[in-house]
Design an enzyme around this catalytic site. Sequence first.
Site, PDB file in Angstrom:
ATOM      1  N   LYS A 241       7.375   0.170   6.677  1.00  0.00           N
ATOM      2  CA  LYS A 241       6.852   1.491   6.308  1.00  0.00           C
ATOM      3  C   LYS A 241       7.987   2.494   6.224  1.00  0.00           C
ATOM      4  O   LYS A 241       8.829   2.558   7.130  1.00  0.00           O
ATOM      5  CB  LYS A 241       5.899   1.958   7.410  1.00  0.00           C
TER       6      LYS A 241
ATOM      7  N   GLY B 141       0.818  -1.204   0.000  1.00  0.00           N
ATOM      8  CA  GLY B 141       0.000   0.000   0.000  1.00  0.00           C
ATOM      9  C   GLY B 141       0.846   1.246   0.000  1.00  0.00           C
ATOM     10  O   GLY B 141       2.050   1.206   0.292  1.00  0.00           O
TER      11      GLY B 141
ATOM     12  N   GLY C 245       0.265   5.710   0.707  1.00  0.00           N
ATOM     13  CA  GLY C 245      -0.634   6.834   0.951  1.00  0.00           C
ATOM     14  C   GLY C 245       0.079   8.088   0.486  1.00  0.00           C
ATOM     15  O   GLY C 245       1.055   8.000  -0.266  1.00  0.00           O
TER      16      GLY C 245
ATOM     17  N   THR D 225       1.888  10.030   2.275  1.00  0.00           N
ATOM     18  CA  THR D 225       3.167  10.250   2.963  1.00  0.00           C
ATOM     19  C   THR D 225       4.063   9.020   2.981  1.00  0.00           C
ATOM     20  O   THR D 225       5.285   9.131   2.945  1.00  0.00           O
ATOM     21  CB  THR D 225       2.906  10.663   4.445  1.00  0.00           C
ATOM     22  N   LYS D 226       3.443   7.828   3.070  1.00  0.00           N
ATOM     23  CA  LYS D 226       4.252   6.635   3.310  1.00  0.00           C
ATOM     24  C   LYS D 226       4.035   5.532   2.272  1.00  0.00           C
ATOM     25  O   LYS D 226       2.987   5.464   1.643  1.00  0.00           O
ATOM     26  CB  LYS D 226       3.920   6.086   4.716  1.00  0.00           C
TER      27      LYS D 226
ATOM     28  N   ASP E 227      -7.191  12.101  10.411  1.00  0.00           N
ATOM     29  CA  ASP E 227      -7.440  11.617   9.048  1.00  0.00           C
ATOM     30  C   ASP E 227      -8.101  10.241   9.155  1.00  0.00           C
ATOM     31  O   ASP E 227      -7.465   9.210   8.959  1.00  0.00           O
ATOM     32  CB  ASP E 227      -6.107  11.541   8.291  1.00  0.00           C
TER      33      ASP E 227
ATOM     34  N   VAL F 215       4.339   1.315   1.869  1.00  0.00           N
ATOM     35  CA  VAL F 215       4.356   0.130   2.727  1.00  0.00           C
ATOM     36  C   VAL F 215       4.652  -1.110   1.885  1.00  0.00           C
ATOM     37  O   VAL F 215       3.978  -1.374   0.889  1.00  0.00           O
ATOM     38  CB  VAL F 215       3.018  -0.036   3.484  1.00  0.00           C
TER      39      VAL F 215
HETATM   40  N1  LIG Z   1       0.798  -2.959   8.574  1.00  0.00           N
HETATM   41  C1  LIG Z   1       0.265  -2.897   7.367  1.00  0.00           C
HETATM   42  N2  LIG Z   1      -0.034  -4.024   6.683  1.00  0.00           N
HETATM   43  C2  LIG Z   1      -0.584  -3.964   5.437  1.00  0.00           C
HETATM   44  N3  LIG Z   1      -0.867  -2.826   4.795  1.00  0.00           N
HETATM   45  C3  LIG Z   1      -0.595  -1.663   5.406  1.00  0.00           C
HETATM   46  C4  LIG Z   1      -0.029  -1.637   6.707  1.00  0.00           C
HETATM   47  N4  LIG Z   1       0.119  -0.345   7.069  1.00  0.00           N
HETATM   48  C5  LIG Z   1      -0.346   0.386   6.042  1.00  0.00           C
HETATM   49  N5  LIG Z   1      -0.769  -0.389   5.035  1.00  0.00           N
HETATM   50  C6  LIG Z   1      -1.324   0.059   3.747  1.00  0.00           C
HETATM   51  O1  LIG Z   1      -0.514   1.126   3.259  1.00  0.00           O
HETATM   52  C7  LIG Z   1      -1.292   2.304   3.050  1.00  0.00           C
HETATM   53  C8  LIG Z   1      -0.438   3.517   3.374  1.00  0.00           C
HETATM   54  O2  LIG Z   1      -0.077   3.517   4.750  1.00  0.00           O
HETATM   55  P1  LIG Z   1      -0.410   4.774   5.679  1.00  0.00           P
HETATM   56  O3  LIG Z   1       0.252   4.607   6.971  1.00  0.00           O
HETATM   57  O4  LIG Z   1      -1.880   5.002   5.683  1.00  0.00           O
HETATM   58  O5  LIG Z   1       0.320   5.937   4.859  1.00  0.00           O
HETATM   59  P2  LIG Z   1      -0.085   7.465   4.625  1.00  0.00           P
HETATM   60  O6  LIG Z   1       0.227   8.182   5.897  1.00  0.00           O
HETATM   61  O7  LIG Z   1       0.756   7.895   3.504  1.00  0.00           O
HETATM   62  O8  LIG Z   1      -1.561   7.495   4.323  1.00  0.00           O
HETATM   63  C9  LIG Z   1      -2.539   2.137   3.904  1.00  0.00           C
HETATM   64  O9  LIG Z   1      -3.627   2.811   3.312  1.00  0.00           O
HETATM   65  C10 LIG Z   1      -2.743   0.632   3.930  1.00  0.00           C
HETATM   66  O10 LIG Z   1      -3.504   0.224   2.813  1.00  0.00           O
HETATM   67 MG   LIG Z   2      -3.018   6.617   5.275  1.00  0.00          MG
END
Ligand SMILES: Nc1ncnc2c1ncn2[C@@H]1O[C@H](COP(=O)(O)OP(=O)(O)O)[C@@H](O)[C@H]1O
Ligand SMILES: [Mg+2]
Length: 452
Positions: free
Chosen positions: A115, A93, A95, A97-98, A227, A100
């Site tokens: 992440k 995944g 987003g 900012t991050k 958020d 994964v």
């Molecule tokens: N531990 C995890 N296992 C599987 N998928 C994850 C995990 N953490 C995040 N993701 C996926 O990665 C995406 C981006 O992570 P997230 O922390 O929400 O980043 P951002 O801050 O950029 O939104 C999430 O929307 C989710 O779908």
């Molecule tokens: Mg997110």
Amino acid sequence: MPGPGAPFALLAAAVLLAVALVLSGPGRPPPTQLPPSLLQELEQRRRDLSRLAAASSVQEGAFSTPDPPGRAAAADALGCADLNGITGVGLVGSGITKLVLRASLPPGGEEVALKSVHWAGGDVSRCVQRYGHPAGCHQLATYKLLKEMALLQRLHHPGIIKLRGQCYDSSLDPEMKVTTILELGTPLEMIQLLQTSWEERFKICLDLVQLLYYLANSPLGSCALLDFQPRQFVLVDGILKVTDLDDVSTEELSCRRDDDCTLEFPTRSFFLKCTTDGKCEGINEKRNLFNAYRYFFTYLLPHTAPFALQPILKDILNATGDLRYGANETLIAFQKVLHLYKSGFYLQKKRFHLKEYIALKGFYSADTEDYKCWLSYSNLGCVLSVHNAEEAAAICSSHPQCRHFIITPRRTWTGRPLALFQSNLTDLISGGNMVAYVKRSAASKESLYPEA
Ligand SMILES: Nc1ncnc2c1ncn2[C@@H]1O[C@H](COP(=O)(O)OP(=O)(O)O)[C@@H](O)[C@H]1O
Ligand SMILES: [Mg+2]
């Protein structure tokens, strides 16, 4: 299909890109070289991080200074060395900012999520566009990751993704290259959830309410997920967990008068009180609850709920949608629904469908394809959760194709058995100690004892 090396190349590319960006940029620039408004944002994030560490030192009496980035959360925490030789790397995944990635750790192949900052994501790109300062922007995004890590080190609940460790590449700027190692989940798919049974959807809502109750009473005070969206959640072994914590507020909004305390959503506004110590009363808890109502409860709770539970669920929806319930009252209401559901209260007592069935002891069913039904637990046929044989009989009688059913030993999360409904009597095999319930009308037409 990309080859097995492709996911690893993806990780390597992300890492190389990060390294290249850091090295090709001006490194960590002295503050004077940063555009003033970017510098202000960075200072703001730094203060936020220090405040978080200070708040937890007051709460826990354990931290006197902010954690160094490399600090492990627990004795068995994973670190950079554990990431040497990872395999099965792939994107799960991203987003704004991050980014994964999933990866298997040597030697056992345990899967984790990694992440890191999404260098090509919207957050960094927009910042670079605005300030023209890649290094400063990377630092800004890294602060978000560090904040999330700091929160994950302090907040512990089954509804919060577990931090397994972290990797901090000290050869780079300490704030530029950080990877958090988390338990791996599967991103939440609302469309998929809408196609599961009410019992499973109720579980997601109950998990969420338990999380909101914890957040309202957390060791860091009442925390708001600013958020709040389904994509910030994942499922781990069927349990809902929040994974995106960079946009969490551990402070209630400051105010001077009640007018400063309007909680606004696109469809509704709520007018809260300003307390004598200058905080909007319960704003964090209320924000979370209304978001849970609008993103989760309205979609997942009422649809195909047992008839007798519908009025209670409607009350919960109204009370959370109007913010009449806090996290505590919502949790109590959910627990009541769970109790009523488990006790079979919702069943219409007057029906006696089971009389229309013959119980045959010592039968099981072949694992063959049979008729399907809406919200089935199996792709092969019709498998539904039931309270008892009477409810299963009522269901079988309502399906024109159903001629017999078996109460299997499989249980759902509430402890209810799964029943298998079938149309083909030849699927019944003698053996074992389960009971097959055969419709009398079907049994009279065919042999009661099909070949084993
Ligand atoms: N531990 C995890 N296992 C599987 N998928 C994850 C995990 N953490 C995040 N993701 C996926 O990665 C995406 C981006 O992570 P997230 O922390 O929400 O980043 P951002 O801050 O950029 O939104 C999430 O929307 C989710 O779908
Ligand atoms: Mg997110």
